[in-house]
Design a protein around this motif. Structure first.
Motif, PDB file in Angstrom:
ATOM      1  N   ALA A 170      70.912 -30.234 -27.854  1.00 42.06           N
ATOM      2  CA  ALA A 170      71.237 -31.465 -28.535  1.00 42.06           C
ATOM      3  C   ALA A 170      71.933 -31.148 -29.972  1.00 42.06           C
ATOM      4  O   ALA A 170      71.716 -30.488 -30.648  1.00 42.06           O
ATOM      5  CB  ALA A 170      69.840 -31.888 -28.921  1.00 42.06           C
ATOM      6  N   LEU A 174      63.826 -29.564 -24.825  1.00 38.60           N
ATOM      7  CA  LEU A 174      63.223 -30.768 -24.882  1.00 38.60           C
ATOM      8  C   LEU A 174      61.930 -30.990 -24.560  1.00 38.60           C
ATOM      9  O   LEU A 174      61.266 -29.852 -24.019  1.00 38.60           O
ATOM     10  CB  LEU A 174      64.038 -31.524 -23.837  1.00 38.60           C
ATOM     11  N   GLY A 189      71.120 -39.106 -27.213  1.00 37.43           N
ATOM     12  CA  GLY A 189      69.399 -39.084 -27.610  1.00 37.43           C
ATOM     13  C   GLY A 189      69.537 -39.803 -28.889  1.00 37.43           C
ATOM     14  O   GLY A 189      69.281 -39.133 -30.087  1.00 37.43           O
ATOM     15  N   PHE A 223      62.987 -37.602 -21.198  1.00 37.39           N
ATOM     16  CA  PHE A 223      63.075 -36.346 -22.157  1.00 37.39           C
ATOM     17  C   PHE A 223      63.226 -36.875 -23.512  1.00 37.39           C
ATOM     18  O   PHE A 223      64.200 -37.753 -23.978  1.00 37.39           O
ATOM     19  CB  PHE A 223      64.449 -35.697 -21.471  1.00 37.39           C
ATOM     20  N   LYS A 224      62.757 -36.024 -24.517  1.00 30.82           N
ATOM     21  CA  LYS A 224      62.861 -36.274 -25.768  1.00 30.82           C
ATOM     22  C   LYS A 224      63.309 -35.210 -26.367  1.00 30.82           C
ATOM     23  O   LYS A 224      62.939 -33.935 -26.278  1.00 30.82           O
ATOM     24  CB  LYS A 224      61.478 -36.625 -26.574  1.00 30.82           C
ATOM     25  N   SER A 225      64.626 -35.220 -27.438  1.00 23.96           N
ATOM     26  CA  SER A 225      64.999 -34.122 -27.956  1.00 23.96           C
ATOM     27  C   SER A 225      64.290 -33.677 -29.214  1.00 23.96           C
ATOM     28  O   SER A 225      63.323 -34.372 -29.502  1.00 23.96           O
ATOM     29  CB  SER A 225      66.620 -34.329 -28.403  1.00 23.96           C
TER      30      SER A 225
END
Length: 258
Positions: free
Chosen positions: A72, A96, A126, A108-110
Motif C-alpha cells: 500500500a 492487509l 485503497g 481487504f483493508k490496508s
C-alpha cells in the motif's frame, strides 16, 4: 529344620520396608507429540498459505511470485513490493486485514484503514471508508491455485509497465495467480479428519478395532499374534478393514463374527 527355617527368615529386610507385596506400576506408553513443521510458512516468516476462503481473515498478505507482496502507498494506490529474503515475512505496509463478507467473498483493508476496490479503469485503489459492491473480492481456488476476482469480473494482477496493482483481465492465467498468506495462530492437526480408530501405527489400529468390536466376556483383549506385514500389504491394496475383520474372526473376538 523347622527352627532353622524360622531363623533364616528368607530375603534380607531393610529398615522401614513393608511386608506387603509391592504393586507393579504400569508404565504408560509415551505418545510422541512431534510438532508438524510447515517449511513453506517458515521460509515466509511464519506466514502460512491459505487454501480455502474461510481461512482468509485477519492479518494477511497477497503474494505474487516468490516473497513479493502487494504494498500500500500513502496516495491510495498499490504496487508490488521488493522481494524479501528467505525466512522474512511481509513489511508493515504489505499487511492487509481481511474481512469475511459471505461464504464466497471477502474485503481487504490496508494499513491506512481504507478498503481495496477496483476503479472503472481497472486500477486497484485503497480509498474507501466502507464496504460496498466494488470493495468485494471473490477468492477462486482451483487445483491448488488461487486468483482474486473483483466486482468487475476481472482478476487481480500486476501491471508489467509500472508494477501497479490492477484488475483488468477476465481470464485468470499465470500472471493472475496469487498466494494469500495469513499470520493468525492456527492449530495444525493432520489427523483431524481421521477417525479415532485409524490413528496410530498398524498395531495400534488393530488394537483400536478390537476394543471397538470385541465381545468382552472375560474382559481380556484378544489380539492376533500373526505378523502385521499382511496388514500393511492389505492397507496398500485397499483391503485393510477386511484383513482386520479376518484376523478378529480367527481370534473369535468380534461380535459380528460367527
Amino acid at each position: 529344620m523347622s527352627e532353622y527355617e524360622r531363623v533364616r527368615g528368607g530375603k534380607l529386610k531393610l529398615k522401614g520396608e513393608s511386608d506387603k507385596p509391592k504393586k507393579r506400576k504400569r508404565k504408560e506408553k509415551k505418545i510422541s507429540k512431534t510438532p508438524l513443521v510447515d517449511k513453506d510458512a517458515q521460509s515466509h516468516g511464519n506466514w502460512w498459505k491459505t487454501t480455502k476462503v474461510e481461512e482468509i481473515t485477519g492479518s494477511v498478505a497477497i503474494e505474487f511470485g516468490s516473497r513479493t507482496y502487494v504494498k500500500a502507498l500513502d496516495n491510495g494506490l498499490f504496487t508490488l513490493g521488493a522481494p524479501h529474503d528467505e525466512g522474512e515475512g511481509p513489511s508493515p505496509e504489505e499487511i492487509l486485514t481481511a474481512v469475511m463478507i459471505s461464504e464466497k467473498k471477502v474485503a481487504f483493508k490496508s494499513g491506512y484503514d481504507k478498503y481495496l476496490r477496483v476503479e472503472k479503469d481497472g486500477t486497484v485503489t485503497g480509498r474507501s471508508d466502507a464496504i460496498g459492491a466494488m470493495e468485494q473480492w471473490e477468492p477462486v481456488f482451483q487445483e491448488g491455485k488461487l486468483a482474486l476476482q473483483g466486482y468487475n469480473d476481472c482478476f487481480l494482477s500486476v501491471d508489467p509497465d509500472d508494477d501497479a496493482i490492477i484488475a483488468r483481465t477476465k481470464k485468470a492465467g499465470p500472471e493472475e495467480m496469487v498466494t494469500i498468506r495469513s499470520h493468525i495462530t492456527r492449530e495444525i492437526n493432520p489427523l483431524k479428519d481421521v477417525p479415532t480408530e485409524e490413528q496410530g501405527d498398524i498395531k495400534q489400529i488393530e488394537v483400536n478395532y478390537v476394543k471397538k468390536f470385541q465381545k468382552f466376556q472375560d474382559k481380556r483383549l484378544r489380539i492376533s499374534k500373526e505378523d502385521t506385514k499382511e496388514l500393511e500389504k492389505a492397507k496398500q491394496e485397499g483391503a485393510f478393514h477386511e484383513a482386520l475383520l479376518d484376523r478378529r474372526s480367527k481370534m473369535k473376538a468380534d461380535r459380528y463374527c460367527k
